[in-house]
Write an enzyme that holds these catalytic residues in place. Structure first.
Site, PDB file in Angstrom:
ATOM      1  N   GLU A 138      42.487-135.733 -14.380  1.00  0.00           N
ATOM      2  CA  GLU A 138      43.084-135.477 -13.183  1.00  0.00           C
ATOM      3  C   GLU A 138      42.511-136.783 -11.991  1.00  0.00           C
ATOM      4  O   GLU A 138      43.172-137.009 -10.882  1.00  0.00           O
ATOM      5  CB  GLU A 138      42.906-134.729 -12.203  1.00  0.00           C
ATOM      6  N   SER A 165      24.580 -73.178 -21.797  1.00  0.00           N
ATOM      7  CA  SER A 165      23.326 -72.643 -21.796  1.00  0.00           C
ATOM      8  C   SER A 165      22.187 -74.265 -21.341  1.00  0.00           C
ATOM      9  O   SER A 165      21.192 -73.619 -22.179  1.00  0.00           O
ATOM     10  CB  SER A 165      23.507 -72.472 -23.227  1.00  0.00           C
TER      11      SER A 165
END
Length: 672
Positions: free
Chosen positions: A74, A334
Site C-alpha cells: 500500500e 438439602s
C-alpha cells in the site's frame, strides 16, 4: 531567480498556512468494550454505537509479516513521506495517461486514514484533494505509529467488521499476532474492496486479490517462491464468524457495574470457560428444550473464579438463556444441611459418630418427614448426613436455633433471603430460604478452605472482602470426610470429591456442589421460570454434571486436606459420654417420653362417684405399677393399664402412679 525563489517561498508559506488551517476529523475513535480472561485473551466484545465491531489495537500486537506486506503493497515509502507521496502520484498519473484508465492508486496509508476518518470518497478530485490536505495535517500532528494504528483500527474488512483485530478474529478466529502468510495477504487485500472481495460471498475475487498480494511480495523478495505457492494453496475462510461470546452473563454484569471502562480483565480462564459452557449445553440438551443450568468453578484457596456459566445458551429463548442463573434466588434444598452439621460439631453438640434418633417429631405443630417417609431409628450423624435425612438435621437446627443458622449463612457470604421477610424457622435447614448459586459456592468455598475461605473474585485487581469464619477447621474437615463418602455417579472415582446434592420443594431446583483439595464447583439445573420439572433430583441430574465438570477442569483431582491436629477421630464407643447420643441441652429437665401418663381422670377433674369405684387409665410406662392415693399406697403389682380403685372419699385427692423404672405421673381431682 530571486522572483522565483520569492514566489516559491510565498507558495510554501501559503501551503503551510492552508495545511495548518485544516479541520481534522476526530481521531479518538470509539472502540468496542472488551472483556478479557486472566491471560488477556478475549472473552467478549461489545459493538460500538453504530453497530460496528471495532477493537483497539497497536502495531506491536499485529503479525510482523502482515505489517511488512501492508507497507510494501500500500505505501512502501510510508516512513519517508509527509502524508503525500509525490512519486506515487506521478507513477499513478503516468499509468493512467498511458492506458487511459486508473491502473494503480497514488494514495498513501495516511491518505487512506484521512478517508476512513471522514468516511469520504476516493474517485473525485475534490475528495482526493481533501484527503491530501487532511493527510498532510495528520502527519504534522501525529507520529507514524499513531497513524498506522488508526489504519489498523479503521480499515474495513467486510460486514460490520473494522480493524485488523476484529477481522482476524472474525475471519480466522485468532488474534492478529498469529496470522499465517496466506491470512496476512488476504487481510492486506480486503480493505481495498471489502464487500466485493469477501471470501464467504465472492471466493474467486478474494483468491485473486490475495494472490496478487502474494505475487508482488514474491517479486519484491519478501516471500520465497515456495512460501508464495504454499500460501496460494491455502483454503479461504468460508464464513465471517461472530466475535467470542464467552462468559456473556458475567461480562454483562461487570461492564454494567463499571461504565466507561473499555478493557476489563477477569479471573476467568478462557479454555475452562469454553469447556464448561459446552458441558452445560450438552447436559441441558439432554434434559429437554426448557431446561436451564448454571455453573461456577472457583479456586477455594485464592477465591478466583475460573468459570461462570449463567445459562446453557445465552440466546436460547425457550430456556430463557438471557437469565443469569448464577445470581437467581432459588431454594437450596438439602445443600444447607452440611452447614448445620458443621455448626453442631463446632458447638460441641455432636460428633460424626454421635447417635441420633430418627423418628416422628413435632415442634409446635411442625412435623418434618424424611424424603421417603420412613424412619431409621438410632443412626450415626455421619450416616444421617450421607443419607440426607430431614429429621436429624431439624433436631440439630432446633438446638442451634434457626436465627443462628441464618446469621452463619449471611456471615459466610450468602445473601440469604427469607420468604416474606419473616423470622427464620426450622424449615430453614431444609431449604426454606432463598439463595443463589454464587452464594452456595461462596459458602462451600469456606468449608473447603477449612472453615473460612476468601471472597469469590471475578475481576483482576479487585479483591473482595473475606467472609467471616463459618466454623473451626476440625468441624470443616469432618464435613469433608463425611461428604467424600457419598455414593458417586457411574464411572466416577469414589472418595475423590466431597460433595452434596439437593432438590428443592416441588422439583424446581436440582443442585450439586463439591470440592477437592484446590477447587470448588457448583451446579444448578432446572427451569429459569421456576416451573417444576417432574422427576428431577440433584443426585440424578446435577451430580453427574458436577463430576464431569471436575474432569474438564483439570487432568487429575487434588487430594483433600489431612485432618487438623486437634481433630477427634474415634469410634462411637470411645466418645465422651455426652457425645455418644445426641440430647438437647435441656434434656435433663425435660419430661421422659417413656414415663407413665395418667390420661383418666384428667388433671383437675371433678367426679361424682357416690361411693363407687374410681377407674384409672394409663399410657406409657413399664409394668408393674404402684398407685398411691393422698400419699398412701392403695395398689401394687398392677400390670393392666386400666385400673379400678375404691373411692378415696369425698373431697380433694391426689393420685400418683409409679412404674417399674421409678417414673411417675400425678393428677389432682375432686370427688363429690
Amino acid at each position: 531567480m530571486a522572483v522565483l525563489l520569492a514566489a516559491a517561498f510565498t507558495a510554501h508559506r501559503a501551503v503551510d498556512a492552508w495545511i495548518d488551517r485544516t479541520d481534522l476529523p476526530l481521531t479518538l475513535t470509539e472502540t468496542s468494550t472488551e472483556v478479557l480472561d486472566r491471560n488477556g485473551r478475549l472473552l467478549r466484545a461489545y459493538p460500538v454505537e453504530d453497530g460496528l465491531w471495532r477493537l483497539a489495537v497497536r502495531p506491536d500486537q499485529v503479525d510482523a509479516d502482515f505489517l511488512a506486506m501492508l507497507l510494501r503493497y500500500e505505501d512502501k515509502r510510508f516512513y519517508d513521506h509527509a502524508g503525500v507521496d509525490p512519486l506515487a502520484l506521478i507513477r499513478a498519473a503516468g499509468q493512467a495517461l498511458g492506458s487511459g484508465r486508473a491502473v494503480s492508486g497514488g494514495s498513501t496509508l495516511t491518505m487512506q486514514v484521512a478517508r476512513l476518518l471522514e468516511d469520504g470518497t476516493t474517485g473525485r478530485w475534490a475528495g482526493k484533494l481533501r484527503q491530501m490536505r487532511v493527510a498532510l495535517a495528520l502527519e504534522r500532528r501525529l507520529s507514524k505509529p499513531q497513524i498506522l494504528t488508526l489504519y489498523l483500527t479503521h480499515a474495513p474488512y467486510g460486514g460490520a467488521v473494522e480493524g485488523i483485530r476484529a477481522a482476524a478474529l472474525g475471519w480466522f478466529g485468532k488474534e492478529p499476532a498469529r496470522l499465517t502468510l496466506a491470512e496476512a495477504a488476504l487481510l492486506v487485500a480486503l480493505p481495498q474492496s471489502p464487500e466485493r472481495r469477501r471470501p464467504d460471498r465472492f471466493p474467486e475475487a478474494a483468491a485473486q486479490a490475495r494472490d496478487r498480494v502474494l505475487a508482488r511480495m514474491q517479486r519484491q523478495g519478501l516471500l520465497s517462491a515456495e512460501q508464495a505457492e504454499a500460501a496460494r494453496r491455502t483454503p479461504l475462510p468460508h464464513h465471517l464468524a461472530a466475535l467470542p461470546q464467552l462468559a456473556p452473563h458475567l461480562a454483562d454484569h461487570v461492564t454494567a457495574a463499571r461504565p466507561g471502562m473499555r478493557r476489563l480483565q477477569l479471573t476467568v480462564d478462557r479454555r475452562t470457560q469454553a469447556r464448561m459452557q459446552q458441558l452445560l449445553a450438552d447436559a441441558a440438551r439432554q434434559g429437554g428444550p426448557h431446561l436451564s443450568a448454571a455453573l461456577i468453578a472457583a479456586d477455594h484457596q485464592t477465591g478466583e473464579v475460573l468459570a461462570m456459566v449463567g445459562s446453557p445458551d445465552y440466546s436460547a429463548t425457550a430456556r430463557r438463556g438471557f437469565v443469569d442463573m448464577t445470581r437467581a434466588i432459588r431454594s437450596p434444598g438439602s445443600t444447607l444441611k452440611p452447614l448445620v452439621y458443621g455448626l453442631a460439631f463446632d458447638q460441641g453438640l455432636a460428633h460424626p459418630e454421635t447417635l441420633i434418633h430418627d423418628g416422628p417429631v413435632n415442634f409446635a405443630g411442625y412435623a418434618p418427614q424424611n424424603f421417603d417417609g420412613a424412619f431409621r431409628g438410632d443412626i450415626r450423624l455421619r450416616e444421617a448426613l450421607q443419607q440426607s435425612l430431614n429429621i436429624p438435621v431439624v433436631k440439630l437446627t432446633q438446638e442451634l436455633g434457626p436465627a443462628r443458622l441464618l446469621a452463619a449463612l449471611r456471615a459466610g457470604g450468602a445473601d440469604a433471603q427469607l420468604p416474606g421477610g419473616g423470622a427464620p424457622g426450622l424449615a430453614l435447614a431444609l431449604g426454606g430460604v432463598g439463595v443463589s448459586l454464587a452464594d452456595l459456592v461462596q459458602l462451600y468455598a469456606g468449608l473447603a478452605a477449612g472453615g473460612q475461605g476468601p471472597g469469590l473474585q471475578v475481576l483482576q485487581g479487585e479483591t473482595p472482602a473475606t467472609p467471616a469464619r463459618l466454623m473451626s477447621p476440625e468441624a470443616a474437615w469432618h464435613l469433608g470426610d463425611i461428604l467424600r463418602g457419598l455414593p458417586v455417579p457411574p464411572g466416577a472415582r469414589a472418595g475423590s470429591i466431597a460433595y452434596k446434592t439437593g432438590t428443592s420443594y416441588g422439583h424446581r431446583d436440582a443442585w450439586a456442589i463439591g470440592w477437592d483439595g484446590r477447587h470448588v464447583i457448583g451446579i444448578w439445573m432446572g427451569r429459569a421460570d421456576g416451573t417444576p420439572v417432574p422427576g428431577i433430583f440433584g443426585g440424578d441430574l446435577a451430580a453427574p454434571v458436577l463430576f464431569e465438570a471436575f474432569g474438564r477442569l483439570k487432568p487429575a483431582l487434588e487430594p483433600l486436606s489431612p485432618p487438623p491436629p486437634a481433630t477427634l477421630i474415634v469410634s462411637a464407643a470411645e466418645l465422651p459420654p455426652p457425645l455418644r447420643r445426641f440430647r438437647p441441652r435441656d434434656a435433663a429437665f425435660a419430661a421422659d417420653a417413656a414415663a407413665p401418663e395418667l390420661i383418666f381422670p384428667p388433671q383437675g377433674a371433678r367426679l361424682a362417684l357416690a361411693g363407687g369405684e374410681l377407674t384409672l387409665k394409663l399410657r406409657g410406662g413399664t409394668a408393674p405399677f404402684l398407685v398411691l392415693a393422698n400419699g398412701a399406697p392403695v395398689l401394687s403389682g398392677a400390670r393392666n393399664r386400666e385400673i379400678s380403685l375404691p373411692s378415696p372419699g369425698a373431697g380433694f385427692s391426689s393420685l400418683v402412679v409409679v412404674d417399674a423404672a421409678g417414673r411417675s405421673d400425678r393428677v389432682d381431682l375432686r370427688i363429690d
